[in-house]
Design an enzyme around this catalytic site. Structure first.
Site, mmCIF file in Angstrom:
data_model
loop_
_atom_site.group_PDB
_atom_site.id
_atom_site.type_symbol
_atom_site.label_atom_id
_atom_site.label_comp_id
_atom_site.label_asym_id
_atom_site.label_seq_id
_atom_site.Cartn_x
_atom_site.Cartn_y
_atom_site.Cartn_z
ATOM 1 N N TYR A 1 59.239 -19.439 19.199
ATOM 2 C CA TYR A 1 57.818 -19.151 19.435
ATOM 3 C C TYR A 1 57.260 -19.194 20.654
ATOM 4 O O TYR A 1 56.951 -18.182 21.241
ATOM 5 C CB TYR A 1 56.848 -19.689 18.291
ATOM 6 C CG TYR A 1 55.324 -19.472 18.589
ATOM 7 C CD1 TYR A 1 54.714 -18.270 18.263
ATOM 8 C CD2 TYR A 1 54.542 -20.382 19.180
ATOM 9 C CE1 TYR A 1 53.439 -17.989 18.750
ATOM 10 C CE2 TYR A 1 53.323 -20.116 19.624
ATOM 11 C CZ TYR A 1 52.581 -18.792 19.338
ATOM 12 O OH TYR A 1 51.359 -18.585 19.650
ATOM 13 N N LYS B 1 56.350 -16.669 24.186
ATOM 14 C CA LYS B 1 55.344 -16.433 24.849
ATOM 15 C C LYS B 1 55.626 -16.425 26.437
ATOM 16 O O LYS B 1 55.086 -15.738 27.284
ATOM 17 C CB LYS B 1 54.197 -17.553 24.605
ATOM 18 C CG LYS B 1 53.702 -17.525 23.086
ATOM 19 C CD LYS B 1 52.711 -16.150 23.107
ATOM 20 C CE LYS B 1 52.147 -15.935 21.613
ATOM 21 N NZ LYS B 1 51.641 -14.753 21.415
ATOM 22 N N SER C 1 49.507 -19.127 25.265
ATOM 23 C CA SER C 1 49.396 -20.156 24.652
ATOM 24 C C SER C 1 49.726 -21.266 25.407
ATOM 25 O O SER C 1 50.628 -21.386 26.407
ATOM 26 C CB SER C 1 50.343 -20.248 23.412
ATOM 27 O OG SER C 1 50.490 -21.555 22.711
ATOM 28 N N ASN D 1 43.874 -25.062 21.397
ATOM 29 C CA ASN D 1 43.973 -25.145 19.833
ATOM 30 C C ASN D 1 42.926 -24.799 19.107
ATOM 31 O O ASN D 1 41.852 -25.441 19.019
ATOM 32 C CB ASN D 1 44.355 -26.845 19.340
ATOM 33 C CG ASN D 1 45.658 -27.003 19.471
ATOM 34 O OD1 ASN D 1 46.017 -27.192 20.962
ATOM 35 N ND2 ASN D 1 46.332 -27.526 18.484
HETATM 36 P P1 NAD Z 1 47.331 -14.502 12.944
HETATM 37 O O1 NAD Z 1 48.691 -14.448 12.393
HETATM 38 O O2 NAD Z 1 45.906 -14.502 12.148
HETATM 39 O O3 NAD Z 1 46.952 -13.020 13.639
HETATM 40 C C1 NAD Z 1 48.119 -12.071 14.141
HETATM 41 C C2 NAD Z 1 47.755 -10.702 13.721
HETATM 42 O O4 NAD Z 1 49.129 -9.922 14.094
HETATM 43 C C3 NAD Z 1 47.937 -10.588 12.220
HETATM 44 O O5 NAD Z 1 46.820 -9.820 11.579
HETATM 45 C C4 NAD Z 1 49.279 -9.949 11.706
HETATM 46 O O6 NAD Z 1 49.319 -9.220 10.638
HETATM 47 C C5 NAD Z 1 49.473 -9.139 12.938
HETATM 48 N N1 NAD Z 1 50.879 -8.574 13.406
HETATM 49 C C6 NAD Z 1 51.874 -9.735 13.647
HETATM 50 N N2 NAD Z 1 52.930 -8.816 13.887
HETATM 51 C C7 NAD Z 1 52.468 -7.577 13.675
HETATM 52 C C8 NAD Z 1 53.173 -6.361 14.366
HETATM 53 N N3 NAD Z 1 54.433 -6.140 14.563
HETATM 54 N N4 NAD Z 1 52.473 -5.204 14.185
HETATM 55 C C9 NAD Z 1 51.176 -5.256 14.232
HETATM 56 N N5 NAD Z 1 50.625 -6.298 13.792
HETATM 57 C C10 NAD Z 1 51.244 -7.360 13.763
HETATM 58 O O7 NAD Z 1 47.294 -15.371 14.217
HETATM 59 P P2 NAD Z 1 46.392 -15.899 15.079
HETATM 60 O O8 NAD Z 1 46.119 -17.207 15.285
HETATM 61 O O9 NAD Z 1 44.961 -14.991 15.194
HETATM 62 O O10 NAD Z 1 46.844 -15.721 16.555
HETATM 63 C C11 NAD Z 1 46.591 -14.389 17.564
HETATM 64 C C12 NAD Z 1 47.674 -14.433 18.677
HETATM 65 O O11 NAD Z 1 47.034 -15.577 19.329
HETATM 66 C C13 NAD Z 1 48.913 -14.525 18.396
HETATM 67 O O12 NAD Z 1 49.680 -13.727 19.354
HETATM 68 C C14 NAD Z 1 49.258 -15.932 18.483
HETATM 69 O O13 NAD Z 1 50.576 -16.312 19.128
HETATM 70 C C15 NAD Z 1 48.134 -16.343 19.659
HETATM 71 N N6 NAD Z 1 47.851 -17.724 19.774
HETATM 72 C C16 NAD Z 1 47.571 -18.346 18.640
HETATM 73 C C17 NAD Z 1 47.010 -19.652 18.529
HETATM 74 C C18 NAD Z 1 46.606 -20.381 17.294
HETATM 75 O O14 NAD Z 1 46.578 -21.712 17.196
HETATM 76 N N7 NAD Z 1 46.172 -19.854 16.407
HETATM 77 C C19 NAD Z 1 47.106 -20.453 19.887
HETATM 78 C C20 NAD Z 1 47.757 -19.933 20.862
HETATM 79 C C21 NAD Z 1 48.117 -18.640 20.855
HETATM 80 C C1 WQD Z 2 47.731 -30.598 15.842
HETATM 81 C C2 WQD Z 2 48.052 -32.175 15.888
HETATM 82 C C3 WQD Z 2 49.968 -32.490 14.936
HETATM 83 C C4 WQD Z 2 49.182 -30.946 10.757
HETATM 84 C C5 WQD Z 2 50.373 -25.379 17.570
HETATM 85 C C6 WQD Z 2 51.376 -24.602 18.331
HETATM 86 C C7 WQD Z 2 50.870 -24.079 19.466
HETATM 87 C C8 WQD Z 2 49.576 -23.293 19.235
HETATM 88 C C9 WQD Z 2 48.503 -23.990 18.090
HETATM 89 C C10 WQD Z 2 50.000 -21.071 18.903
HETATM 90 C C11 WQD Z 2 49.374 -32.357 16.068
HETATM 91 C C12 WQD Z 2 48.974 -33.082 14.135
HETATM 92 C C13 WQD Z 2 49.105 -31.289 12.351
HETATM 93 C C14 WQD Z 2 49.259 -31.911 10.012
HETATM 94 C C15 WQD Z 2 49.051 -33.629 11.479
HETATM 95 N N1 WQD Z 2 49.725 -22.273 18.204
HETATM 96 N N2 WQD Z 2 49.020 -32.502 12.548
HETATM 97 N N3 WQD Z 2 49.219 -33.199 10.435
HETATM 98 O O1 WQD Z 2 51.239 -28.508 17.266
HETATM 99 O O2 WQD Z 2 49.104 -28.694 18.852
HETATM 100 O O3 WQD Z 2 49.988 -26.459 18.196
HETATM 101 O O4 WQD Z 2 49.216 -24.464 17.050
HETATM 102 O O5 WQD Z 2 50.268 -20.570 19.918
HETATM 103 O O6 WQD Z 2 51.618 -23.257 19.932
HETATM 104 O O7 WQD Z 2 52.549 -25.580 18.780
HETATM 105 O O8 WQD Z 2 48.520 -27.648 16.510
HETATM 106 O O9 WQD Z 2 47.288 -28.136 14.412
HETATM 107 O O10 WQD Z 2 49.745 -28.100 14.278
HETATM 108 O O11 WQD Z 2 48.790 -29.901 15.293
HETATM 109 O O12 WQD Z 2 49.091 -34.779 11.948
HETATM 110 O O13 WQD Z 2 49.409 -31.616 8.721
HETATM 111 O O14 WQD Z 2 47.772 -32.224 14.580
HETATM 112 O O15 WQD Z 2 50.937 -33.265 14.930
HETATM 113 O O16 WQD Z 2 49.140 -33.678 16.628
HETATM 114 P P1 WQD Z 2 49.785 -27.846 17.686
HETATM 115 P P2 WQD Z 2 48.670 -28.157 15.061
#
Ligand code: NAD
Ligand code: WQD
Length: 340
Positions: free
Chosen positions: A149, A153, A124, A179
């Site tokens: 969290y 990572k 991330s 994002n």
């Molecule tokens: P998500 O929660 O939709 O998907 C994660 C999946 O992993 C889920 O299906 C959950 O059931 C499964 N899971 C969690 N713990 C588990 C375990 N112990 N064993 C087996 N399965 C398990 O999340 P996502 O948004 O699809 O994110 C996927 C990956 O990307 C994550 O590692 C997250 O940290 C990373 N990531 C997400 C974002 C984002 O904004 N969505 C941004 C950066 C990184």
């Molecule tokens: C985006 C912008 C908020 C909700 C997070 C994690 C990051 C990654 C992605 C996993 C920000 C603003 C949000 C609301 C708002 N996840 N906001 N009102 O915070 O950039 O990133 O998700 O790895 O690690 O930190 O994403 O979508 O939460 O927020 O104004 O109800 O929207 O302040 O500026 P963020 P977000």
């Protein structure tokens, strides 16, 4: 040979499974469904016309992982499975470290036992922490994210680096997502948060569909163009395709060993106010909002330098902001209650 996709029923995982199947990659999905529904994979099957092999299990459970590696010829692993709510991670940090850090270590150990060396990790932008200048580049030192969290990572990236020094066959790729937003253009799969959404787009979409009254914009006094925070939003299908590119890159670089990190983002920052406007323009819905106090831990602005992924992975984010908004709305309006 098959690719094991942990967390493949989740938001990014299900879109990636779809992309992999469309590219004729065979997959086995491994998920404990703690934050997802099997329905996402059923819809992937309908969309692709292909069967998804699914194993219900937890990455911390060595016995069940063992069986997967015994029963399937796994060539590589794409590791999505993790807990991902930034705020919650400060309330239950031990569960986050258990799941995200111990889970990854356990998976790497089982991979080693079965001589599987190719590992693509969902990292991330949060690993850049608070002190790096924008845009973020892969050569920057990893920061100290404020949440457990984010720290999980950084820890897994560090573990991959240490492990690569010890096992010369290890081939790790860290994909640092910015994002991810949007949904598959069919509107059949998308992001289905449980409870009140933490992230901007799912919250906005629930306001648009009438499930929430108004959006709170967290802060309008940041040192940015319009005072709201800026982020690098990218379409989840572009992100999904980034995983196919990473897999192809590993195949094309047969002699690569070690760990490489790639930013996956568009390279552009967009403010919260601009997102609201883009959503309204793309969907012709009016979004009620209030300006609320800043949210703890939010950084004013960050976006990616994605040149490395562009050049080396031959990956580009192709879908624009209007499409991200349209596809978010398409999914939300077609599925007001998500997969339920
Ligand atoms: P998500 O929660 O939709 O998907 C994660 C999946 O992993 C889920 O299906 C959950 O059931 C499964 N899971 C969690 N713990 C588990 C375990 N112990 N064993 C087996 N399965 C398990 O999340 P996502 O948004 O699809 O994110 C996927 C990956 O990307 C994550 O590692 C997250 O940290 C990373 N990531 C997400 C974002 C984002 O904004 N969505 C941004 C950066 C990184
Ligand atoms: C985006 C912008 C908020 C909700 C997070 C994690 C990051 C990654 C992605 C996993 C920000 C603003 C949000 C609301 C708002 N996840 N906001 N009102 O915070 O950039 O990133 O998700 O790895 O690690 O930190 O994403 O979508 O939460 O927020 O104004 O109800 O929207 O302040 O500026 P963020 P977000």
């Amino acid at each position: 040979m098959k690719v094991l996709v942990t967390g493949g029923a989740g938001y990014i995982g299900s879109h990636t499974v779809l992309s992999l199947l469309d590219n004729n990659v065979q997959v086995v999905v491994f998920d404990n469904l703690v934050n997802s529904s099997i329905e996402s994979l059923k819809r992937v099957e309908q969309l692709t016309g292909k069967t998804v092999e699914f194993v219900a299990g937890d990455i911390r459970d060595t016995a069940v992982l063992d069986r997967v590696f015994q029963q399937h010829k796994i060539s590589s692993v794409i590791h999505f499975a993790a807990l991902k709510a930034v705020g919650e991670s400060s309330e239950i940090p031990l569960q986050y470290y258990q799941n995200n850090v111990y889970g990854a270590v356990n998976l790497l150990e089982v991979m080693a036992k079965y001589q599987v060396h190719d590992f693509i990790f969902s990292s991330s932008a949060t690993v850049y922490g608070e002190d790096n200048d924008v845009p973020y580049v892969e050569t920057m030192k990893l920061g100290s994210p404020s949440s457990p969290y984010g720290a999980s990572k950084v820890m897994v990236e560090r573990i991959m680096a240490d492990y690569a020094l010890a096992d010369v066959k290890f081939r790790g790729v860290s994909l640092r997502y910015f994002n991810p937003v949007g949904a598959h253009e069919s509107g059949e799969i998308g992001e289905d948060p449980t409870g009140i959404p933490n992230n901007l787009l799912p919250y906005l979409a629930q306001v648009a569909v009438g499930k929430r009254e108004k959006l709170n914009i967290f802060g309008d006094d940041y040192p940015t163009k319009d005072g709201s925070c800026e982020r690098d939003y990218l379409h989840v299908m572009d992100l999904a395709e980034g995983h196919v590119c990473a897999l192809n890159w590993l195949h094309a670089n047969a002699h690569f060993t070690g760990v490489e990190a790639f930013n996956l983002g568009t390279g552009c920052g967009t403010s919260v106010f601009a997102i609201v406007k883009a959503f309204e323009q793309a969907t012709l819905k009016n979004i009620a909002f209030d300006v609320a106090p800043r949210r703890l831990g939010d950084l004013p602005a960050f976006w990616a330098n994605a040149s490395k992924a562009n050049t080396e992975l031959h990956w580009h984010a192709k879908r624009d902001l209007a499409q991200m908004m349209r596809d978010t709305w398409h999914w939300q309006s077609k599925n007001p209650d998500g997969y339920k």
